[in-house]
Design a protein around this motif. Structure first.
Motif, short mmCIF file in Angstrom:
data_model
loop_
_atom_site.label_atom_id
_atom_site.label_comp_id
_atom_site.label_asym_id
_atom_site.label_seq_id
_atom_site.Cartn_x
_atom_site.Cartn_y
_atom_site.Cartn_z
N ASN B 494 40.42 33.09 65.66
CA ASN B 494 41.73 32.56 65.84
C ASN B 494 42.29 31.46 64.97
O ASN B 494 41.40 30.83 64.70
CB ASN B 494 41.11 32.64 67.13
CG ASN B 494 40.91 31.04 67.13
OD1 ASN B 494 39.42 31.83 67.16
ND2 ASN B 494 41.07 30.52 67.49
N HIS B 495 43.44 31.62 65.08
CA HIS B 495 44.14 30.31 63.83
C HIS B 495 45.76 29.39 64.88
O HIS B 495 46.38 30.60 64.58
CB HIS B 495 44.44 30.77 62.58
CG HIS B 495 43.58 31.23 62.09
ND1 HIS B 495 42.99 30.79 61.04
CD2 HIS B 495 43.26 33.02 61.49
CE1 HIS B 495 41.69 31.94 60.56
NE2 HIS B 495 42.23 33.43 61.24
N PRO B 496 44.86 28.32 64.79
CA PRO B 496 46.48 27.44 65.80
C PRO B 496 47.28 27.34 64.44
O PRO B 496 47.05 26.36 63.60
CB PRO B 496 45.96 26.62 66.60
CG PRO B 496 44.45 26.21 65.24
CD PRO B 496 43.83 27.50 65.12
N HIS B 546 50.40 26.12 58.03
CA HIS B 546 49.33 26.24 57.70
C HIS B 546 48.10 25.93 59.12
O HIS B 546 48.82 25.82 60.09
CB HIS B 546 48.57 25.01 57.21
CG HIS B 546 48.61 22.96 58.18
ND1 HIS B 546 47.95 22.93 58.45
CD2 HIS B 546 50.21 22.43 58.07
CE1 HIS B 546 48.26 21.97 59.35
NE2 HIS B 546 49.56 22.08 58.45
N CYS B 547 47.33 27.11 59.12
CA CYS B 547 46.45 26.96 59.89
C CYS B 547 46.00 25.17 60.35
O CYS B 547 45.64 24.97 59.59
CB CYS B 547 45.16 27.48 59.70
SG CYS B 547 44.07 27.19 61.10
N HIS B 548 45.87 25.01 61.82
CA HIS B 548 45.59 23.88 61.89
C HIS B 548 44.48 23.35 62.25
O HIS B 548 43.66 22.22 62.27
CB HIS B 548 45.99 23.10 63.04
CG HIS B 548 46.92 21.38 63.30
ND1 HIS B 548 45.72 20.82 63.17
CD2 HIS B 548 47.70 21.67 62.86
CE1 HIS B 548 46.50 19.68 62.37
NE2 HIS B 548 47.75 19.42 62.77
N ILE B 549 43.61 24.23 62.10
CA ILE B 549 41.47 24.24 62.25
C ILE B 549 41.54 23.69 60.31
O ILE B 549 41.81 24.19 59.51
CB ILE B 549 41.30 25.34 62.56
CG1 ILE B 549 41.06 25.77 62.98
CG2 ILE B 549 39.34 25.16 61.61
CD1 ILE B 549 40.29 27.46 63.43
N GLY B 550 41.24 22.19 60.93
CA GLY B 550 41.35 21.03 59.71
C GLY B 550 40.26 21.91 58.90
O GLY B 550 40.80 22.03 57.22
N GLU B 551 39.35 22.69 59.05
CA GLU B 551 38.22 23.50 57.43
C GLU B 551 38.98 24.39 56.93
O GLU B 551 38.96 25.01 56.04
CB GLU B 551 36.89 23.81 58.22
CG GLU B 551 36.05 22.46 58.63
CD GLU B 551 36.14 21.77 59.88
OE1 GLU B 551 37.30 22.36 60.84
OE2 GLU B 551 35.97 20.95 60.14
N HIS B 552 39.70 25.08 58.02
CA HIS B 552 40.68 26.66 57.34
C HIS B 552 42.21 25.59 56.64
O HIS B 552 41.94 26.44 55.47
CB HIS B 552 40.66 27.31 58.42
CG HIS B 552 40.60 27.73 59.45
ND1 HIS B 552 40.79 28.52 60.35
CD2 HIS B 552 38.67 27.96 59.29
CE1 HIS B 552 39.79 29.50 60.31
NE2 HIS B 552 38.53 28.85 60.28
N LEU B 553 42.33 25.27 56.33
CA LEU B 553 43.57 24.36 56.25
C LEU B 553 42.99 23.93 54.34
O LEU B 553 43.49 23.57 54.03
CB LEU B 553 44.25 22.56 56.60
CG LEU B 553 44.91 22.00 56.30
CD1 LEU B 553 45.86 22.68 55.52
CD2 LEU B 553 46.10 20.76 57.57
N GLY B 556 42.37 25.95 52.05
CA GLY B 556 43.26 26.81 51.38
C GLY B 556 44.57 28.06 52.21
O GLY B 556 45.53 27.81 52.13
N MET B 557 44.38 27.09 53.90
CA MET B 557 45.21 28.30 54.73
C MET B 557 46.61 27.66 54.80
O MET B 557 46.72 27.04 55.94
CB MET B 557 44.78 28.42 55.87
CG MET B 557 44.94 29.55 56.94
SD MET B 557 44.11 30.55 58.03
CE MET B 557 44.08 32.18 58.33
N MET B 558 47.20 27.32 53.54
CA MET B 558 49.11 26.90 54.50
C MET B 558 49.85 27.38 52.88
O MET B 558 49.61 27.75 51.81
CB MET B 558 48.56 25.26 53.99
CG MET B 558 48.26 24.83 52.07
SD MET B 558 47.59 23.22 52.53
CE MET B 558 46.51 23.32 50.77
CU LIG Z 1 42.43 29.31 61.10
#
Ligand SMILES: [Cu+2]
Lengths: 189, 565
Positions: B494-496, B546-553, B556-558
């Motif tokens: 899931n991605h916030p 972006h995704c707000h999961i610190g590690e996902h951000l 690359g996820m932005m």
């Molecule tokens: Cu995410």
């Protein structure tokens, strides 16, 4: 009693299916279609309903139970205990109207400790309702008459059944990197 | 999207080689997180605490994340670091100036000291209370060990003060930057770094802003307001588990903490009178954890979320709140007694292949026999329809059925992960839940770093990913964005999803229409779901989504987008 036995063997069957398929999937690219490429959106969680061929007119029939988002103020629909809450849209196709009785949809936990009636299928062989469990079996039975809405158990024969996709989740013991861990140690046989 | 075939992948991995092994550091390695003797000059990897009943992944005993470990304040004398104090409330007026400093602090949790960060030496950072439509200047100074910025989450203000790479260079160590904040919408907002969030925010750099509406009856009358920040932190007997210094560990699922914090404390307590009605402004600042908050013994009504009130109030038994989201709820305690505030979830044990109920106690509420002086139960017991919100949202209704303007697909790509992780993941993802409520694979998750894992926002129209995407809009555009979270990717999650500087509505999830809308800046994109967002491009500037999961951000996820005048 007979019914319970049928259902239990169904559960076992589904487990065997999961057990049989997954280790194989580890070793070879010959994945069954259902595991190879999920469909988009809620399709991914769709439950295939398989005929038991026990009821005349259902031999060629099949069905599906689509797990849909249950609208609520939050971005995810869960209950107080953290279980997912879904709208379940059930549809059977290619079935003949039974000569006697009504098709009724139920959901039950794999342990059969909880059973909930979803309702009787309409003329289009459709019915929908909500489910509040994370792992469950959808059962469609042929009932002489539509049971009381608080009915605790079905009494007619099972016509269709299917397991929620979460049923694919099972112990890692005995598989892949955990091949040396016996499944039985973790309660699976 | 096709699932990869394990055998081909293994071959590639063997050719590519995998992550490093450091036998020397692992002589005392075991499941409970014991490791090296404490070294106060440099951070050393040790395995995070794990569920003892889960067997160790074979062949993984010697694996360490292939990144440099980081802990705050290494080399400093702990005794010289001041203890952080509980947050101050700063009642601000239009035109006021505030000083805000990020610095190294000592924190005491359950009787043990930890070196962490804080704004103005406080936990959480000071609460900025300001009237709607006011401007406040923040003189920021950086005294932590990294360059940093401050992002003012949810504000529709000037992008030059948004704290992202489009707005400013990071504030170097010892240096300062002046932010000018404009509070356009009433509600609860929060501020945090927009550099290495997974470390800096996790170490305590976060605080709330409460924007107060001019209308007296904007909300229901209540006896008390509580501002509550939910967080978690990962700790073992030796202290904080190190972070990856330049790339995050826990890149697959994000870093789940094992100690729950409410307003930076483990012992949140409230004493209330019988029949007292409280309004809670709740913010989730965890790196990855979605909470399912339950006020035992109380009746709860949902009133608002990120950027507005709901069209209609509703009662609820629980409040699922993802990272960076806010919910405004009103709570009524009718019966004397002592009640917990819980995080109540169905966790997954992938090794056993089971869901199991799990509860964390976030705090305790004691309801006295004493009847509350002024009763607001009547207002609580009726559900308000917010005509102001309905009217505002009705103006966007003509756009609800417009064609999709932009599409995104969410997925992940991995390289050079250790083979046992790849194998286990194949089993692990036979079924993927909509949302991960707990760290279901602590070892594998820890070992996956931003070096091996890339989280991707994919624009199918152009084939571009992440920061190669740069969408152009104009002020006044109403944009329909369809996001599909691919359940068939290597390890779906899931991605916030946070959209900077604008407000959006969730139109539907998997085609199920949203009957009760609220303006948001962050929305959950569950695994397997297709979510349609309607974005009100009301604020010019250069912004991020972006995704707000610190590690996902960080992995690359932005992406970037520009709203022209
Ligand atoms: Cu995410």
């Amino acid at each position: 009693m007979m019914l319970k036995k049928t259902t239990l063997s169904l559960i076992l069957g589904l487990f065997v299916m999961a057990f049989g398929v997954l280790p194989k999937a580890m070793a070879s690219p010959d994945l069954p279609a259902s595991l190879q490429c999920a469909e988009k959106g809620s399709e991914y969680y769709t439950i295939d309903l398989v005929t038991t061929k026990n009821i005349p007119g259902t031999g060629m029939a099949s069905g599906k139970a689509v797990m849909k988002f249950n609208p609520n103020p939050f971005g995810i629909s869960i209950s107080k205990d953290g279980s997912y809450l879904h709208r379940l849209e059930i549809q059977i196709s290619k079935a003949k109207k039974p000569g006697e009785g009504k098709f009724v949809a139920w959901v039950t936990t794999p342990e059969l400790d909880k059973v909930k009636m979803i309702g009787s299928l309409n003329k289009e062989f459709e019915v929908s309702g909500t489910v509040e469990w994370n792992k469950y079996i959808v059962v469609i039975t042929l009932e002489k008459e539509v049971p009381d809405e608080n009915a605790r158990m079905w009494s007619g024969p099972i016509a269709f059944r299917g397991l929620s996709r979460s049923g694919l989740m099972h112990t890692m013991a005995g598989h892949g990197p955990f091949a040396q861990e016996p499944c039985a140690k973790y309660g699976y046989y | 999207m096709q699932k990869f075939y394990p055998n081909t992948f293994f071959l590639l991995l063997i050719i590519a080689g995998c992550s490093q092994s450091l036998q020397a550091q692992h002589e005392h390695h075991n499941m409970s997180g014991h490791g090296m003797d404490m070294d106060t000059t440099q951070a050393v990897w040790r395995m995070p605490p794990m569920n003892m009943e889960m067997p160790m992944l074979p062949g993984m005993h010697n694996e360490l994340p292939p990144v440099e470990p980081f802990l705050a304040g290494m080399g400093l004398q702990k005794e010289d670091i001041p203890f952080a104090k509980p947050r101050e409330i700063l009642e601000l007026a239009d035109g006021d100036t505030v000083e805000l400093q990020a610095s190294i602090v000592r924190r005491s949790l359950e009787g043990k000291d930890y070196v962490m960060y804080g704004y103005n030496g406080q936990y959480p950072g000071p609460l900025l209370k300001a009237p709607q439509n006011s401007t406040v200047v923040v003189e920021f100074n950086n005294q932590i060990e990294f360059p940093t910025t401050v992002h003012w989450h949810g504000l529709r203000h000037d992008y030059r003060f948004d704290g992202t790479l489009f707005a400013q260079d990071p504030v170097l160590i010892g240096e300062s930057f002046t932010y000018e904040l404009y509070f356009r919408d009433a509600g609860v907002y929060w501020y945090h770094p927009h550099v290495l969030e997974y470390i800096q925010q996790d170490l305590g750099l976060y605080g709330n802003m409460l924007v107060e509406p001019p209308e007296d009856d904007y909300y229901n009358p209540v006896n008390r307001e509580e501002i509550v920040i939910l967080d978690d932190i990962l700790i073992d007997e030796q202290g904080l588990i190190p972070w990856g210094k330049s790339n995050p560990t826990h890149a697959l699922m994000g870093r789940f903490g094992n100690v729950m914090l409410v307003n930076g404390k483990t012992d949140y307590q409230l004493n209330v009178d019988k029949n007292e009605v409280l309004r809670f402004y709740i913010t989730n600042v965890a790196n990855t954890r979605t909470f399912n908050m339950v006020f035992e013994g109380a009746k709860v009504k949902v009133v608002g979320s990120d950027i507005s009130k709901f069209e209609e109030e509703v009662y609820t038994e629980n409040i699922p709140i993802a990272v960076a989201e806010r919910y405004i709820v009103e709570v009524l305690y009718e019966e004397p007694g002592t009640y917990p505030i819980l995080n109540s979830i169905q966790a997954i044990n992938h090794f056993r292949g089971e869901f199991y109920p799990h509860q964390d106690t976030l705090g305790m509420v004691t309801v006295s026999e004493h009847e509350v002086e002024e009763s607001y139960t009547e207002a609580f017991n009726s559900l308000r329809v917010n005509e102001d919100v309905k009217k505002d949202i009705a103006e966007y209704e003509p756009y609800f059925d417009k064609p999709v303007d932009k599409k995104l697909e969410l997925k992940v790509e991995v390289q050079n992960l250790p083979i046992p992780i790849m194998q286990s993941m194949e089993l692990d993802t036979a079924y993927v839940p909509h949302l991960e409520w707990n760290d279901t694979m602590p070892m594998m998750n820890w070992l996956s770093t931003g070096k091996q894992v890339e989280w991707i926002l994919h624009d199918p129209a152009t084939g571009k990913n992440n920061m190669d995407i740069n969408w152009d809009f104009k002020k006044g555009d109403v944009v329909k964005l369809r996001i599909f979270n691919d359940p068939d990717t290597f390890h779906p999650m899931n991605h916030p999803f946070h959209i900077h500087g604008q407000r959006h509505l969730v139109l539907n999830i998997d085609g199920a229409e949203n009957p009760n809308m609220v303006w948001k800046d962050t929305s959950i994109i569950p695994v397997g779901a297709t979510v349609d967002l309607l974005i009100d491009m009301s604020n010019p500037g250069k912004w991020m989504m972006h995704c707000h999961i610190g590690e996902h951000l960080d992995a690359g996820m932005m992406l970037g987008f520009e709203v022209g005048e």
